[in-house]
Design an enzyme around this catalytic site. Structure first.
Site, PDB file in Angstrom:
ATOM      1  N   ARG A  61       0.820  -1.222   0.000  1.00  0.00           N
ATOM      2  CA  ARG A  61       0.000   0.000   0.000  1.00  0.00           C
ATOM      3  C   ARG A  61       0.846   1.260   0.000  1.00  0.00           C
ATOM      4  O   ARG A  61       0.406   2.307  -0.478  1.00  0.00           O
ATOM      5  CB  ARG A  61      -0.990  -0.022   1.168  1.00  0.00           C
ATOM      6  CG  ARG A  61      -2.106  -1.055   0.979  1.00  0.00           C
ATOM      7  CD  ARG A  61      -3.064  -1.100   2.163  1.00  0.00           C
ATOM      8  NE  ARG A  61      -2.399  -1.370   3.426  1.00  0.00           N
ATOM      9  CZ  ARG A  61      -2.210  -2.584   3.939  1.00  0.00           C
ATOM     10  NH1 ARG A  61      -2.659  -3.640   3.312  1.00  0.00           N
ATOM     11  NH2 ARG A  61      -1.590  -2.728   5.087  1.00  0.00           N
ATOM     12  N   GLU A  98       4.501  -6.980  14.115  1.00  0.00           N
ATOM     13  CA  GLU A  98       3.658  -7.318  15.259  1.00  0.00           C
ATOM     14  C   GLU A  98       3.405  -8.821  15.310  1.00  0.00           C
ATOM     15  O   GLU A  98       3.205  -9.388  16.365  1.00  0.00           O
ATOM     16  CB  GLU A  98       2.283  -6.636  15.160  1.00  0.00           C
ATOM     17  CG  GLU A  98       2.300  -5.138  15.093  1.00  0.00           C
ATOM     18  CD  GLU A  98       2.230  -4.592  13.678  1.00  0.00           C
ATOM     19  OE1 GLU A  98       1.357  -3.776  13.409  1.00  0.00           O
ATOM     20  OE2 GLU A  98       3.058  -4.981  12.829  1.00  0.00           O
TER      21      GLU A  98
END
Length: 178
Positions: A61, A98
């Site tokens: 993105r 994460e």
């Protein structure tokens, strides 16, 4: 209406993705809105340092944001890619996410020594990907002094980690908590 609330309203929140307890902020709904996408790029472009010479986008993105900014600003675009996507000589760096680990790469020679590069992505969370991008650009000889994002998740600390590396960080929208 607070600053950029109009854009914030276009971002879809998806609970429990990619795992339970995570609130995923999906900018694809913002990108679907032509006016919202244009306003996003225009507002980000207004934050860019004048002496910037190259816009680096992080796959995937980040490419969308970097392409729009590079076009509006009349600059070239550097693509920071996932492994196995670049055909020529490349350098890479591994980093933690994460949810695990990953790697990004760039072509050798695509950054000139001392070139001022703007790092962009759609979102900054823990900062692992962005910090890897900074490391990679610096390995290539470039200078990163600024990073721009559509969204910052300040509770996860990524923007602060970038600031600790002497990088000015701006995001149009902050989503706290959740």
């Amino acid at each position: 209406m607070t600053q950029n609330e109009d854009l914030s309203a276009l971002i879809r929140s998806i609970p429990d993705y990619p795992k339970p307890g995570i609130m995923f902020r999906d900018v694809s709904s913002l990108l679907l809105d032509a006016k919202g996408y244009r306003m996003t790029i225009d507002r980000l472009a207004g934050l860019v340092d004048e002496d910037t010479t190259l816009v680096a986008g992080i796959e995937a993105r980040g490419f969308i944001v970097a392409s729009g900014l590079a076009y509006v600003l009349g600059l070239g675009q550097l693509m920071l890619r996932k492994p196995g996507k670049l055909p020529g000589e490349k350098i890479g760096t591994d980093y933690k996410l994460e949810y695990g680990t990953d790697r990004i790469e760039m072509h050798v020679g695509h950054v000139k020594p001392g070139q001022k590069v703007l790092l962009v992505d759609d979102l900054v969370a823990t900062g692992g990907t962005a910090l890897a991008g900074v490391d990679l650009i610096r390995q290539g000889g470039g200078k990163v002094e600024q990073a721009l994002f559509i969204v910052d998740l300040p509770d996860l600390g990524g923007a602060e980690k970038l600031r600790a590396q002497n990088i000015r960080v701006n995001a149009l929208i902050d989503f706290d908590g959740d």
